[in-house]
Design an enzyme around this catalytic site. Structure first.
Site, PDB file in Angstrom:
ATOM      1  N   HIS A 155      12.172   6.676  43.165  1.00  0.00           N
ATOM      2  CA  HIS A 155      13.246   6.514  42.188  1.00  0.00           C
ATOM      3  C   HIS A 155      12.764   5.641  41.034  1.00  0.00           C
ATOM      4  O   HIS A 155      12.151   4.592  41.242  1.00  0.00           O
ATOM      5  CB  HIS A 155      14.472   5.861  42.853  1.00  0.00           C
ATOM      6  CG  HIS A 155      15.553   5.504  41.869  1.00  0.00           C
ATOM      7  ND1 HIS A 155      15.819   4.203  41.497  1.00  0.00           N
ATOM      8  CD2 HIS A 155      16.419   6.284  41.185  1.00  0.00           C
ATOM      9  CE1 HIS A 155      16.809   4.204  40.611  1.00  0.00           C
ATOM     10  NE2 HIS A 155      17.193   5.444  40.417  1.00  0.00           N
ATOM     11  N   SER A 156      12.996   6.086  39.807  1.00  0.00           N
ATOM     12  CA  SER A 156      12.770   5.270  38.619  1.00  0.00           C
ATOM     13  C   SER A 156      11.301   4.820  38.521  1.00  0.00           C
ATOM     14  O   SER A 156      10.403   5.661  38.451  1.00  0.00           O
ATOM     15  CB  SER A 156      13.742   4.082  38.634  1.00  0.00           C
ATOM     16  OG  SER A 156      13.747   3.407  37.403  1.00  0.00           O
TER      17      SER A 156
END
Length: 234
Positions: A81-82
């Site tokens: 994520h991210s």
């Protein structure tokens, strides 16, 4: 989709870090018979006491590569994520080919060889975070109006290791050789990864999914996030 149980390795992003972020995603994955690991990167969240100038992207890549090695994990769906898009790209270069069966970028950075996190930001935007006495982005950075998400973000995060934002990814194409590849766009993320999603939609080897939520999809839309991850099993 394979009928064999998969091993999900869910890697969090920057600043806000902890396995609790994934609990509403991990539960349905485990209920479906799969193993789930939610490691915390060095220097962040519960491991913030290990923060030092020496912690960089290579450290975080080794956090995950060593988890895979020492736990003898296989049939992996690797999710980043991210910021962890940088991490999982490097992990693919550091584990034997074939162990990672599927890779998922969850509204994540998608680096090319030689790119760092800093390359994805205008200099003034990056300096607005890392140049502060308390270098943690404000909650409204990530979009979404989920009350639980806002409450968690308002509690505050931990500073991100500065060196990890400037170390370039070193990639030779291992990511591209993974059997199943998915990019997930969070449609209401104000920062936006629409350009990445658009580029990958043009590549038939990639699947691009979209969730109508803010950047923190595991809090903003955990059910939809889990459903996408289950579809990512090869």
């Amino acid at each position: 989709m394979s009928t064999n149980p998969a091993t999900f390795v869910l890697v969090h992003g920057g600043w806000w870090a902890g396995d609790w972020w994934w609990k509403d995603v991990a539960q349905p994955l485990r209920a479906a018979g799969h193993s789930v690991y939610t490691p915390v990167l060095t220097g962040l969240g519960p491991r913030s006491h290990l923060l030092s100038p020496d912690v960089d992207l290579s450290t975080h890549i080794l956090d995950i590569a060593n988890l895979i090695k020492w736990e003898e994990l296989d049939n992996i769906v690797l999710v980043g994520h991210s910021y962890a898009g940088m991490v999982i790209s490097g992990v693919a270069e550091n584990v034997p080919e074939g162990i990672i069966r599927s890779i998922v970028y969850l509204d994540a950075f998608f680096p090319e060889d030689g790119q760092s996190v800093a390359d994805f930001f205008p200099p003034e935007a990056l300096e607005a975070i890392i140049g502060k006495d308390d270098p943690v982005p404000p909650p409204n950075w990530f979009g979404g109006d989920n009350a639980a998400l806002t409450a968690l973000l308002t509690k505050g995060g931990t500073p991100h290791p500065r060196a990890a934002l400037f170390e370039p990814a070193r990639l030779t194409g291992a990511r591209d050789r993974i059997a199943k590849k998915t990019y997930v766009l969070a449609a209401t993320n104000p920062g936006g990864n629409a350009d990445t999603a658009r580029k990958l939609r043009a590549d038939p080897s990639w699947t691009v999914e979209e969730i109508d939520c803010g950047h923190m999809t595991m809090i903003d839309a955990p059910k939809e996030t889990a459903e996408i991850l289950l579809r990512a099993i090869p």
